[in-house]
Write a protein that holds these residues in place. Structure first.
Motif, mmCIF file in Angstrom:
data_model
loop_
_atom_site.group_PDB
_atom_site.id
_atom_site.type_symbol
_atom_site.label_atom_id
_atom_site.label_comp_id
_atom_site.label_asym_id
_atom_site.label_seq_id
_atom_site.Cartn_x
_atom_site.Cartn_y
_atom_site.Cartn_z
ATOM 1 N N ALA A 138 0.824 -1.204 0.000
ATOM 2 C CA ALA A 138 0.000 0.000 0.000
ATOM 3 C C ALA A 138 0.861 1.258 0.000
ATOM 4 O O ALA A 138 0.458 2.299 -0.527
ATOM 5 N N ALA A 139 2.057 1.156 0.584
ATOM 6 C CA ALA A 139 2.982 2.290 0.631
ATOM 7 C C ALA A 139 3.908 2.313 -0.579
ATOM 8 O O ALA A 139 4.815 3.141 -0.639
ATOM 9 N N HIS A 140 3.680 1.398 -1.530
ATOM 10 C CA HIS A 140 4.522 1.288 -2.734
ATOM 11 C C HIS A 140 5.987 1.094 -2.352
ATOM 12 O O HIS A 140 6.888 1.694 -2.941
ATOM 13 N N LEU A 141 6.213 0.251 -1.350
ATOM 14 C CA LEU A 141 7.542 0.013 -0.817
ATOM 15 C C LEU A 141 8.072 -1.330 -1.344
ATOM 16 O O LEU A 141 7.557 -2.388 -0.979
ATOM 17 N N PRO A 142 9.081 -1.318 -2.212
ATOM 18 C CA PRO A 142 9.644 -2.582 -2.712
ATOM 19 C C PRO A 142 10.108 -3.452 -1.546
ATOM 20 O O PRO A 142 10.805 -2.971 -0.649
ATOM 21 N N THR A 143 9.719 -4.716 -1.574
ATOM 22 C CA THR A 143 9.937 -5.574 -0.410
ATOM 23 C C THR A 143 10.541 -6.909 -0.810
ATOM 24 O O THR A 143 10.161 -7.512 -1.817
ATOM 25 N N LEU A 144 11.475 -7.370 0.015
ATOM 26 C CA LEU A 144 12.063 -8.702 -0.111
ATOM 27 C C LEU A 144 11.696 -9.478 1.142
ATOM 28 O O LEU A 144 11.990 -9.028 2.261
ATOM 29 N N ILE A 145 11.047 -10.618 0.980
ATOM 30 C CA ILE A 145 10.716 -11.442 2.129
ATOM 31 C C ILE A 145 11.716 -12.590 2.202
ATOM 32 O O ILE A 145 11.960 -13.292 1.213
ATOM 33 N N ALA A 146 12.343 -12.733 3.387
ATOM 34 C CA ALA A 146 13.339 -13.773 3.604
ATOM 35 C C ALA A 146 12.670 -14.966 4.269
ATOM 36 O O ALA A 146 12.118 -14.845 5.368
ATOM 37 N N GLY A 147 12.722 -16.085 3.614
ATOM 38 C CA GLY A 147 12.029 -17.267 4.096
ATOM 39 C C GLY A 147 12.737 -17.966 5.249
ATOM 40 O O GLY A 147 13.917 -17.750 5.518
ATOM 41 N N LEU A 154 9.668 -30.897 14.219
ATOM 42 C CA LEU A 154 8.269 -30.481 14.261
ATOM 43 C C LEU A 154 7.381 -31.361 13.386
ATOM 44 O O LEU A 154 6.151 -31.223 13.407
ATOM 45 N N GLY A 155 7.996 -32.249 12.648
ATOM 46 C CA GLY A 155 7.228 -33.196 11.846
ATOM 47 C C GLY A 155 6.975 -32.713 10.431
ATOM 48 O O GLY A 155 6.961 -31.502 10.167
ATOM 49 N N PRO A 156 6.741 -33.653 9.514
ATOM 50 C CA PRO A 156 6.580 -33.307 8.098
ATOM 51 C C PRO A 156 5.327 -32.481 7.792
ATOM 52 O O PRO A 156 5.343 -31.635 6.905
ATOM 53 N N GLU A 157 4.246 -32.717 8.528
ATOM 54 C CA GLU A 157 3.009 -31.982 8.255
ATOM 55 C C GLU A 157 3.187 -30.496 8.577
ATOM 56 O O GLU A 157 2.810 -29.618 7.782
ATOM 57 N N TYR A 158 3.793 -30.230 9.746
ATOM 58 C CA TYR A 158 4.033 -28.839 10.128
ATOM 59 C C TYR A 158 5.022 -28.201 9.158
ATOM 60 O O TYR A 158 4.828 -27.058 8.707
ATOM 61 N N ALA A 161 3.451 -27.200 5.826
ATOM 62 C CA ALA A 161 2.597 -26.014 5.916
ATOM 63 C C ALA A 161 3.421 -24.752 6.155
ATOM 64 O O ALA A 161 3.160 -23.697 5.561
ATOM 65 N N PHE A 162 4.426 -24.853 7.035
ATOM 66 C CA PHE A 162 5.214 -23.670 7.377
ATOM 67 C C PHE A 162 6.102 -23.237 6.210
ATOM 68 O O PHE A 162 6.160 -22.054 5.858
ATOM 69 N N ASP A 163 6.808 -24.173 5.617
ATOM 70 C CA ASP A 163 7.752 -23.836 4.543
ATOM 71 C C ASP A 163 7.056 -23.224 3.336
ATOM 72 O O ASP A 163 7.671 -22.455 2.585
ATOM 73 N N ALA A 164 5.778 -23.542 3.163
ATOM 74 C CA ALA A 164 5.039 -23.039 1.997
ATOM 75 C C ALA A 164 4.599 -21.592 2.156
ATOM 76 O O ALA A 164 4.176 -20.961 1.170
ATOM 77 N N ILE A 165 4.695 -21.040 3.368
ATOM 78 C CA ILE A 165 4.207 -19.683 3.633
ATOM 79 C C ILE A 165 4.881 -18.657 2.735
ATOM 80 O O ILE A 165 4.216 -17.826 2.090
ATOM 81 N N TYR A 166 6.191 -18.713 2.668
ATOM 82 C CA TYR A 166 6.965 -17.632 2.046
ATOM 83 C C TYR A 166 6.813 -17.574 0.525
ATOM 84 O O TYR A 166 6.532 -16.489 -0.015
ATOM 85 N N PRO A 167 6.969 -18.680 -0.191
ATOM 86 C CA PRO A 167 6.741 -18.591 -1.638
ATOM 87 C C PRO A 167 5.302 -18.227 -1.989
ATOM 88 O O PRO A 167 5.054 -17.518 -2.974
ATOM 89 N N ALA A 168 4.346 -18.695 -1.171
ATOM 90 C CA ALA A 168 2.942 -18.373 -1.450
ATOM 91 C C ALA A 168 2.703 -16.872 -1.297
ATOM 92 O O ALA A 168 2.026 -16.255 -2.140
ATOM 93 N N LEU A 169 3.249 -16.274 -0.251
ATOM 94 C CA LEU A 169 3.046 -14.842 -0.030
ATOM 95 C C LEU A 169 3.765 -13.998 -1.081
ATOM 96 O O LEU A 169 3.232 -12.981 -1.539
ATOM 97 N N ALA A 170 4.957 -14.402 -1.458
ATOM 98 C CA ALA A 170 5.678 -13.667 -2.493
ATOM 99 C C ALA A 170 4.890 -13.698 -3.804
ATOM 100 O O ALA A 170 4.759 -12.674 -4.489
#
Length: 224
Positions: A138-147, A154-158, A161-170
């Protein structure tokens, strides 16, 4: 000689005015270029202890070493350390409005490790990070998200789900993605403090070396 302008003639006067005007325009253009090159970019790193520099001597935290590396490559940039040890993604969101000033030119988001270590629900972490990225967009601020990646215990299911957060948001927000902030450092005793979680000064330098091309791309976006 035919065509030579003589002082005092009308044509000479017009020519002289034209030359002066062109010289003034060139001087103004040069001054504008110098002012543009003198503009220092502000790059904010919003993160947790990995950004804050937990356990490191002054000047050796990730933002400090990143600024030095960028300066060595010719970038006029101030890297702002907006890291707070222990912060979750939700904590980062709560302080976003005062941690990321309106005059910032670019943003790196390094959050989520504490969420993972506490076993917080991945959807909760994702929602907080999404809100941060929405504010930046919204602020037109170029952003880099570090995964970040989940610990194996923590197990494969967790982890899935967790590892997929960052590429999905990018992908959803248009933010740039650096897949794993601790790439090349995690699990290496030589690059981590005795707790096995926080990089040494050499570890922070290794992170800078690997992430530098992505940060330079981010700064090019900020300049354009």
């Amino acid at each position: 000689m035919a065509g030579v302008l003589k002082a005092g003639s009308p044509s000479y006067g017009h020519w002289r005015v034209l030359v002066q005007a062109l010289a003034l325009a060139a001087a103004l253009a040069l001054g504008a270029g110098e002012r543009a090159s003198a503009h220092t970019l502000s790059l904010v790193v919003l993160g947790d202890s990995l950004t804050a520099g937990y356990g490191l001597p002054p000047g050796k935290a990730f933002p400090d070493q990143l600024q030095a590396a960028l300066g060595a490559r010719g970038w006029d940039v101030k890297v702002v350390n907006a890291g707070v040890s222990g912060d979750t993604a939700g904590d980062g969101l709560a302080r976003y409005d005062w941690a990321v000033p309106a005059d910032a030119n670019a943003l790196i988001v390094e959050l989520g490790a504490n969420d993972m270590l506490r076993g917080l629900p991945p959807e909760r972490t994702k929602a907080a990070l999404a809100a941060i990225l929405d504010k930046a967009k919204a602020a037109h601020l170029p952003t880099l998200i570090a995964g970040m990646r989940a610990a194996p215990n923590l197990g494969p299911e967790y982890a899935h789900a967790f590892d997929a957060i960052y590429p999905a948001l990018a992908g959803a927000t248009g933010a740039s993605l650096y897949p794993f902030f601790l790439d090349g450092v995690a699990g290496d005793p030589a690059l981590n403090q005795p707790d096995g979680l926080h990089p040494t000064a050499a570890g922070a330098a290794a992170i800078v070396n690997r992430i530098l091309p992505s940060v330079e791309d981010l700064l090019r976006r900020a300049k354009s």
